[in-house]
Design a protein around this motif. Sequence first.
Motif, mmCIF file in Angstrom:
data_model
loop_
_atom_site.group_PDB
_atom_site.id
_atom_site.type_symbol
_atom_site.label_atom_id
_atom_site.label_comp_id
_atom_site.label_asym_id
_atom_site.label_seq_id
_atom_site.Cartn_x
_atom_site.Cartn_y
_atom_site.Cartn_z
ATOM 1 N N THR A 394 0.725 -1.274 -0.237
ATOM 2 C CA THR A 394 0.498 -0.105 0.516
ATOM 3 C C THR A 394 1.004 1.493 -0.001
ATOM 4 O OG1 THR A 394 -0.417 0.522 2.037
ATOM 5 C CG2 THR A 394 -2.197 -1.343 1.676
ATOM 6 N N GLN A 395 0.310 2.296 0.468
ATOM 7 C CA GLN A 395 1.564 3.291 0.647
ATOM 8 C C GLN A 395 1.848 3.453 1.764
ATOM 9 O OE1 GLN A 395 -0.961 7.116 1.163
ATOM 10 N NE2 GLN A 395 0.969 8.411 0.783
ATOM 11 N N ASN A 396 3.982 3.244 1.107
ATOM 12 C CA ASN A 396 4.662 3.429 2.668
ATOM 13 C C ASN A 396 4.768 5.085 2.808
ATOM 14 O OD1 ASN A 396 7.006 3.388 3.789
ATOM 15 N ND2 ASN A 396 8.258 2.674 1.973
ATOM 16 N N ILE A 397 4.187 4.136 4.779
ATOM 17 C CA ILE A 397 4.205 5.673 5.668
ATOM 18 C C ILE A 397 5.424 5.137 6.559
ATOM 19 C CG2 ILE A 397 1.923 6.623 5.043
ATOM 20 C CD1 ILE A 397 1.647 4.500 7.494
ATOM 21 N N GLY A 398 7.040 4.601 6.089
ATOM 22 C CA GLY A 398 7.541 4.535 6.693
ATOM 23 C C GLY A 398 7.015 4.192 8.538
ATOM 24 N N ALA A 399 8.035 4.338 8.943
ATOM 25 C CA ALA A 399 7.903 3.616 11.217
ATOM 26 C C ALA A 399 6.558 4.451 11.792
ATOM 27 C CB ALA A 399 9.420 4.197 11.918
ATOM 28 N N ARG A 400 5.613 5.279 10.893
ATOM 29 C CA ARG A 400 4.445 5.519 11.547
ATOM 30 C C ARG A 400 3.754 4.157 10.874
ATOM 31 N NH1 ARG A 400 6.243 9.798 8.413
ATOM 32 N NH2 ARG A 400 6.194 12.309 10.262
ATOM 33 N N ARG A 401 3.655 3.703 10.461
ATOM 34 C CA ARG A 401 3.196 2.113 10.315
ATOM 35 C C ARG A 401 2.786 0.834 11.961
ATOM 36 N NH1 ARG A 401 -0.226 2.283 6.056
ATOM 37 N NH2 ARG A 401 0.754 2.650 5.059
ATOM 38 N N LEU A 402 4.211 0.961 12.162
ATOM 39 C CA LEU A 402 4.413 -0.043 13.047
ATOM 40 C C LEU A 402 3.185 0.849 14.545
ATOM 41 C CD1 LEU A 402 8.416 0.117 13.761
ATOM 42 C CD2 LEU A 402 6.771 -1.906 12.969
ATOM 43 N N HIS A 403 2.766 1.969 14.819
ATOM 44 C CA HIS A 403 2.037 2.775 15.301
ATOM 45 C C HIS A 403 0.423 2.079 15.212
ATOM 46 C CE1 HIS A 403 4.658 6.079 17.273
ATOM 47 N NE2 HIS A 403 5.473 6.419 16.097
ATOM 48 N N THR A 404 -0.175 2.251 13.867
ATOM 49 C CA THR A 404 -1.010 1.394 13.432
ATOM 50 C C THR A 404 -1.040 0.358 13.375
ATOM 51 O OG1 THR A 404 -0.947 3.273 12.028
ATOM 52 C CG2 THR A 404 -2.857 1.748 11.631
ATOM 53 N N ILE A 405 -0.078 -1.024 13.776
ATOM 54 C CA ILE A 405 -0.154 -1.727 13.517
ATOM 55 C C ILE A 405 0.096 -2.296 15.027
ATOM 56 C CG2 ILE A 405 1.172 -4.226 13.382
ATOM 57 C CD1 ILE A 405 1.271 -3.026 10.629
ATOM 58 N N LEU A 406 0.772 -1.864 15.767
ATOM 59 C CA LEU A 406 0.952 -1.673 17.109
ATOM 60 C C LEU A 406 -0.825 -2.095 17.867
ATOM 61 C CD1 LEU A 406 3.893 -1.306 18.227
ATOM 62 C CD2 LEU A 406 3.009 -3.566 18.745
ATOM 63 N N GLU A 407 -1.461 -0.661 17.516
ATOM 64 C CA GLU A 407 -2.816 -0.470 18.081
ATOM 65 C C GLU A 407 -4.001 -1.180 17.548
ATOM 66 O OE1 GLU A 407 -3.944 2.333 20.044
ATOM 67 O OE2 GLU A 407 -2.482 3.057 20.039
ATOM 68 N N ARG A 408 -3.888 -2.089 16.114
ATOM 69 C CA ARG A 408 -4.354 -3.229 15.900
ATOM 70 C C ARG A 408 -4.456 -4.201 16.374
ATOM 71 N NH1 ARG A 408 -9.435 -4.023 13.605
ATOM 72 N NH2 ARG A 408 -9.597 -6.296 13.284
ATOM 73 N N LEU A 409 -2.675 -4.456 16.906
ATOM 74 C CA LEU A 409 -2.671 -6.011 17.471
ATOM 75 C C LEU A 409 -3.245 -5.570 19.079
ATOM 76 C CD1 LEU A 409 -0.874 -8.360 17.107
ATOM 77 C CD2 LEU A 409 1.036 -6.771 18.329
ATOM 78 N N LEU A 410 -3.131 -4.967 20.112
ATOM 79 C CA LEU A 410 -3.662 -4.298 20.795
ATOM 80 C C LEU A 410 -4.621 -4.283 21.442
ATOM 81 C CD1 LEU A 410 0.298 -3.769 22.072
ATOM 82 C CD2 LEU A 410 -0.699 -5.757 22.799
ATOM 83 N N GLU A 411 -5.926 -3.763 20.477
ATOM 84 C CA GLU A 411 -6.836 -3.153 20.684
ATOM 85 C C GLU A 411 -7.589 -3.629 22.069
ATOM 86 O OE1 GLU A 411 -10.047 -1.780 17.905
ATOM 87 O OE2 GLU A 411 -9.275 -3.394 17.231
ATOM 88 N N ALA A 412 -7.916 -5.158 21.653
ATOM 89 C CA ALA A 412 -8.413 -6.338 22.217
ATOM 90 C C ALA A 412 -8.195 -5.604 24.289
ATOM 91 C CB ALA A 412 -8.693 -7.451 22.274
ATOM 92 N N ALA A 413 -7.009 -6.101 23.922
ATOM 93 C CA ALA A 413 -5.407 -6.513 25.686
ATOM 94 C C ALA A 413 -6.184 -4.474 26.155
ATOM 95 C CB ALA A 413 -4.368 -6.456 25.344
ATOM 96 N N SER A 414 -5.781 -3.488 25.368
ATOM 97 C CA SER A 414 -6.037 -2.095 26.029
ATOM 98 C C SER A 414 -7.767 -2.426 26.323
ATOM 99 C CB SER A 414 -6.086 -1.388 24.327
ATOM 100 O OG SER A 414 -4.248 -1.902 24.807
ATOM 101 N N PHE A 415 -8.227 -2.529 25.542
ATOM 102 C CA PHE A 415 -9.949 -2.627 25.892
ATOM 103 C C PHE A 415 -10.586 -3.558 27.178
ATOM 104 C CE2 PHE A 415 -14.775 -3.470 25.730
ATOM 105 C CZ PHE A 415 -14.984 -2.221 25.076
ATOM 106 N N GLU A 416 -10.000 -4.923 27.341
ATOM 107 C CA GLU A 416 -10.283 -5.173 28.168
ATOM 108 C C GLU A 416 -10.112 -5.024 29.964
ATOM 109 O OE1 GLU A 416 -9.958 -8.980 26.585
ATOM 110 O OE2 GLU A 416 -11.700 -8.821 25.345
#
Length: 450
Positions: A394-416
């Motif tokens: 997709t679009q290359n946004i560099g290291a900012r991609r890591l923020h998005t992926i980690l938020e998605r990865l830990l979404e359930a844990a952060s909510f519960e």
Amino acid sequence: MSELTPRQIVAELDRHIIGQDAAKRSVAIALRNRWRWKQLPDDLRRDVTPKNILMIGPTGVGKTEITRRLAQLTGAPFVKVEASKYTEVGYYGRDVESMIRDLVDAAIHMVREQKQAEVQEEAAAKAEERLLDMLVPPTDWTPAEDPEEETRAIERHERTREKFRKMLANGELEDSVVDVHVEQRQSPVQVFSTMGLEQVDLDVQNMLERFMPRQGSDRELPVSEARKVLIEQEVEGLLDDDAVSEEAVRLATDNGIVFLDEVDKICGPEESGKGGADVSRQGVQRDLLPIIEGTTVQTRNGSINTEHILFIAAGAFHRSRPSDLMPELQGRFPIRVELDDLTHDDFVRILTEPSSSLTRQYEALLAADGVKLKFTKGGVAEIANIAYQVNQSTQNIGARRLHTILERLLEAASFEAPEDGQGTLKIDETYVQAALEEVSRDEDLSRFIL
């Protein structure tokens, strides 16, 4: 100005930023040259100007972070501006001189913080005396027939005051309530909104603040809060605003750093046509040129010469080239450095090596709710792999991609976490794949979610 050598500067930057060695070396040399400039005799110093830098590279590879860390490392006032915002209104957009005024404001903030720290101890002592006056009000003495009785009464008051002083020091009066006069600053009044009148607006606002009395009110506060208010009031009373402004202007003049981002968006290839947008971009470049070459800008805190301010410009240059800038402007950025795209290994290092790496940040955040995150090497490698693959597809946004992926990865844990708690949560390769593989595999879906 710090006397760090270029090698030491690069070593400090390496603690926070992964890779981009060429860019680090360039800014380290530029910074050292500023120290060298200060060692020159006055007659030669006037003819030596900073070697401004043009960083070329895609978003998210570290251009802004290198410059920001450099400013923090040296204690220099720093301001980041987007070149594109100067094209939003009319032909020339916002007055380009406003970036220098923003730099002076940043310098004033730095100097005020430094001066506040210097007078903090004296302000605290004065605030304590005012608290004692509130807790043990002075007695209105009247001439007494017996001078000795008056002397004994004064001594009793002093003994009581000293007892309360000890109680304050021991924290025994933190919940006691006192009356404190709290001043309130006037809300800013927007006088002008037309472009190019920012400085007039600031001057009028400053004049109104001087002539209009400050509003205030008496409030009942516990000693714990009243102490903070009184210390703030005493600090303000001990500061010399004129001296702060004078030092801030000098600091911005000699050490200021302006990071001009998205500079590629104000240039375009000559063959692109002669539309209004291209004319506007040329106008912005013409307005920037004297600022970068060196001119005098009027601010509400005094005049500032931009000749020795370090300008670091940056842009992706996907649809244009640095040679599309005006020749005169190109010449003001003699140091060119190209930043590299981030690799899979870079992502792994970004996740683990910096002192405030993303994995450490999330571990600390969830630890507040009693969840202990444990990132395994396999889990980190898989996160890096998904970030790299999504950037490529997709679009290359560099290291900012890591923020998005980690938020998605830990979404359930952060909510519960606040209600349920998770104990220890192991983030290994299996966990990452189960949480993200379906999303990352679907290219259309990953465009929206990752």
